[in-house]
Design an enzyme around this catalytic site. Sequence first.
Site, PDB file in Angstrom:
ATOM      1  N   LYS A  77      30.786  20.387 -22.914  1.00  0.00           N
ATOM      2  CA  LYS A  77      30.676  19.819 -24.269  1.00  0.00           C
ATOM      3  C   LYS A  77      29.950  18.480 -24.217  1.00  0.00           C
ATOM      4  O   LYS A  77      30.166  17.691 -23.284  1.00  0.00           O
ATOM      5  CB  LYS A  77      32.085  19.663 -24.862  1.00  0.00           C
ATOM      6  CG  LYS A  77      32.128  19.260 -26.325  1.00  0.00           C
ATOM      7  CD  LYS A  77      33.569  19.244 -26.833  1.00  0.00           C
ATOM      8  CE  LYS A  77      33.667  18.900 -28.307  1.00  0.00           C
ATOM      9  NZ  LYS A  77      35.060  18.920 -28.807  1.00  0.00           N
ATOM     10  N   SER A 101      35.842  21.627 -32.981  1.00  0.00           N
ATOM     11  CA  SER A 101      34.530  21.057 -32.774  1.00  0.00           C
ATOM     12  C   SER A 101      33.816  21.543 -31.510  1.00  0.00           C
ATOM     13  O   SER A 101      32.615  21.359 -31.384  1.00  0.00           O
ATOM     14  CB  SER A 101      34.646  19.529 -32.711  1.00  0.00           C
ATOM     15  OG  SER A 101      35.419  19.133 -31.606  1.00  0.00           O
ATOM     16  N   SER A 147      40.442  21.444 -31.339  1.00  0.00           N
ATOM     17  CA  SER A 147      39.018  21.716 -31.102  1.00  0.00           C
ATOM     18  C   SER A 147      38.682  22.581 -29.893  1.00  0.00           C
ATOM     19  O   SER A 147      37.536  22.987 -29.742  1.00  0.00           O
ATOM     20  CB  SER A 147      38.246  20.409 -30.991  1.00  0.00           C
ATOM     21  OG  SER A 147      37.956  19.948 -32.279  1.00  0.00           O
TER      22      SER A 147
HETATM   23  N1  GLN Z   1      39.147  20.099 -36.435  1.00  0.00           N
HETATM   24  C1  GLN Z   1      39.965  18.938 -36.213  1.00  0.00           C
HETATM   25  C2  GLN Z   1      39.335  17.739 -36.843  1.00  0.00           C
HETATM   26  O1  GLN Z   1      38.389  17.894 -37.521  1.00  0.00           O
HETATM   27  C3  GLN Z   1      40.204  18.748 -34.754  1.00  0.00           C
HETATM   28  C4  GLN Z   1      39.096  18.059 -34.060  1.00  0.00           C
HETATM   29  C5  GLN Z   1      39.298  17.982 -32.597  1.00  0.00           C
HETATM   30  O2  GLN Z   1      40.259  18.536 -32.053  1.00  0.00           O
HETATM   31  N2  GLN Z   1      38.425  17.274 -31.935  1.00  0.00           N
HETATM   32  O3  GLN Z   1      39.770  16.641 -36.665  1.00  0.00           O
END
Ligand code: GLN
Length: 483
Positions: free
Chosen positions: A80, A155, A179
Amino acid sequence: MEDLKDLTIKSFGEGLREKKFSAMEATLAYFENIKKMDPSLGAYLHLMEESAATQAEKIDLALQNGEELGPLAGVPMAIKDNILIKGHPATAASKMLKDYVASYDASVINNLKRSGAVFLGKTNMDEFAMGSSTENSAFRLTRNPRDMERVPGGSSGGSAAAVAGDLALAALGSDTGGSIRQPAALCGVVGLKSTYGTVSRSGLIAMASSLDQIGPITKTVSDAAQVFMAIQGSDPLDNTNAGIAYDPKEILEPSLEKVKKLRVGVPKEFMVDGLEDKVRSGIEQAVEKIKSLGVEVKTISLPNAKYALSTYYIIMPAEVSSNLARFDGIRYGARDDENKKQSLLDIYLSERGRGFGAETKRRIILGTFVLSSGYYDAYYEKAQRVRALMRKDLDEAFKEVDVIIGPTTPTTAFKIGEKTSDPLSMYLSDIFTIPANMAEIPAISIPVEKFKEGELPVGFQLMGRRFREADILSLGQYYEKLN
Ligand code: GLN
């Protein structure tokens, strides 16, 4: 080279040692697939062809010389883009960091190098890991390889799409509120977020430091266990590191006898209205399969779980607003020449205005608000108290059961563009994943069944006690043997 679809880390290791293929051949086969598929899939932001070839060459040489190989020798991995690899870009999918090149390796990268992994490239993500669809990337759209009209989740959407589309054998993601697990569920692969403090955060571009954890996205639970063992461990560079010594045998070669003794709970609050039918029936199917292993499953209650989303959207932006203060055009972020004559405040305003996307700005503003004097007690402090309550809820539940099972996400993969204009509906994607981050416990998303062409994948989630990755990983490994 055999069909990449059939490869797992386990079969890859066997094939490499039996000299069915070389690390170089495997690396080239993945790059060939990337060249063919990625222009339409959009999983990667940067490819690392030269350094990957050098790494693969080294593995092949070591193999020829009969040297002992690391557990991930030659495994082609995607990373990532918020995780630093020295000498390569790390943009976190933000314009703010579009020219940034990492000056050191993240600790997880050092660990993976020691294990022999080969890095194919850096994957797309929501900007600074904020989002659930990878549509907040400043650079490109990522599609779900199971259905190209749909999002891969986020994400860590690029990492999940790379693994599901056979553009990498395994990947690293990061998980602050879901994420790793949410994109894994939407793409039909496995994603593990371990206990807070087990995997070093050194070299991870921070989102919300009390919640962030790096973890694996893989095709199987047993592969996730392999990558987890390789990246975890104590690290003087991360002062929140717990320094736990895991027993590799318990994690990598679990015993069915022990699995049968696990008590599993289904929180009644998780099987609520609003759950897509396909997800509900998927979870029921997973529960039945777990029972068929001889495991006891019962209903439990997590009365405070309903506050998870609202407290997360106070604590997380508060930490985001302070972590992202360093992106000011001076410490980080490239400045236009014309800006050089401006005052300090003008530089901050113009650079932060230009460099951050809409979602990032939304969260910085929200975070600054909940931390501001007069609102701090009403929001931030109260949210911290509710976080403690949620932790207590889970402690209570873990007196009765060893593992908690439920859905990973309320829906299957949604259409590209479907939720971009409605942040709240996007935030709801993480309703089942956030409790594990808030309580710092390990959680894994596992596909209910093997992917079937034309169907959208459903993932179920297993949560365990702090530092009991062994419980969820061993149950998961026996579950996938049933598939
Ligand atoms: N989708 C969640 C957010 O928008 C989690 C993001 C993450 O785990 N980095 O915050």
